[in-house]
Design an enzyme around this catalytic site. Structure first.
Site, PDB file in Angstrom:
ATOM      1  N   ASP A  20      -5.650 -17.668 -14.757  1.00 48.64           N
ATOM      2  CA  ASP A  20      -6.491 -18.889 -14.980  1.00 48.64           C
ATOM      3  C   ASP A  20      -6.136 -19.972 -13.936  1.00 48.64           C
ATOM      4  O   ASP A  20      -5.005 -20.095 -13.487  1.00 48.64           O
ATOM      5  CB  ASP A  20      -6.018 -19.035 -16.434  1.00 48.64           C
ATOM      6  CG  ASP A  20      -6.798 -20.392 -17.004  1.00 48.64           C
ATOM      7  OD1 ASP A  20      -8.179 -20.390 -16.756  1.00 48.64           O
ATOM      8  OD2 ASP A  20      -6.236 -21.374 -17.666  1.00 48.64           O
ATOM      9  N   ASP A  22      -6.573 -24.020 -15.020  1.00 50.46           N
ATOM     10  CA  ASP A  22      -6.285 -25.199 -15.714  1.00 50.46           C
ATOM     11  C   ASP A  22      -5.188 -24.929 -16.764  1.00 50.46           C
ATOM     12  O   ASP A  22      -5.541 -24.104 -17.572  1.00 50.46           O
ATOM     13  CB  ASP A  22      -7.421 -25.894 -16.252  1.00 50.46           C
ATOM     14  CG  ASP A  22      -8.146 -26.391 -15.375  1.00 50.46           C
ATOM     15  OD1 ASP A  22      -7.966 -27.242 -14.538  1.00 50.46           O
ATOM     16  OD2 ASP A  22      -9.424 -25.956 -15.284  1.00 50.46           O
TER      17      ASP A  22
END
Length: 227
Positions: A20, A22
């Site tokens: 991922d 953020d």
């Protein structure tokens, strides 16, 4: 993956790693919250409630849900422009750059709910290398927690989903990786948040290659951190 004892799960032997963005590779929380507050004020919503309601959800998904009376394309364009323009305070998660530098090309990628232009701006602001594979909101029909993005990531890298390792910080993202049939490492999550291996203080991974060409990721953490 029923055990919550992560000590039994390291090192990992996998063919590819998916991250991922953020909260996992990039510390963008302050910027995202700042943008969300501005958007909430623009739409007459409670800022703190809006931040909590939108965490880990793609902009194009929460906009029509929270403000069905407004033009979703106009609101998305406003948020995207702000996110690309204002990258103040965005930093790499400690150790992220060292981990990525050790991974071979075409053996890792990023799967994010952010728009492509926003993701590119945050990666550049954090000084991280350009991912060999970047899957963004535009590349999927359904965002996290749907596993579509992670399944597409595995397919693009040419490896079975079960041979992928996922690093995720949000519950929706961890569910997406788990539902894709991948091993998931929870970054910065409370203990026992999900039935996946848990790494409380992920800073960097010691990466090597085994004799059969698979990646080996071992734990490495700051002195004094609790994992």
């Amino acid at each position: 993956m029923g055990s919550s004892d992560m000590r039994a799960d390291f090192p990992f032997h996998v063919s590819a790693v998916l991250f991922d963005l953020d909260g996992t590779l990039v510390n963008s929380t302050a910027a995202v919250d700042r943008h969300t507050r501005l958007w909430a004020d623009r739409c007459g919503l409670d800022p703190e409630w809006t931040i909590a309601a939108t965490r880990g959800i793609a902009d194009e998904e929460f906009i029509p849900r929270l403000v069905p009376h407004r033009d979703p394309e106009a609101e998305l364009a406003w948020l995207t422009a702000l996110s690309c323009r204002d990258t103040e305070g965005i930093r790499p998660v400690p150790g992220a750059d060292r981990t990525l530098d050790r991974l071979p090309p075409r053996r890792w990628g990023v799967v994010t709910a952010a728009a492509r232009t926003v993701a590119a701006a945050r990666i550049a602001a954090a000084g991280l290398p350009e991912p060999p594979l970047l899957l963004t909101a535009e590349d999927v029909g359904s965002g996290k927690p749907d596993p579509e993005g992670y399944l597409k990531g595995a397919a693009a890298l040419g490896v079975p989903p079960a041979d992928c390792l996922v690093f995720e910080d949000s519950p929706t993202g961890r569910r997406a990786g788990a539902d894709a049939g991948m091993t998931v490492v929870a970054v910065g999550a409370p203990p026992h948040d999900m039935e996946v291996p848990h790494l409380r203080d992920f800073t960097e991974a010691a990466v090597s290659t085994s004799a059969d060409g698979r990646l080996v990721l071992a734990r490495r953490h700051r002195r004094g951190s609790r994992i």
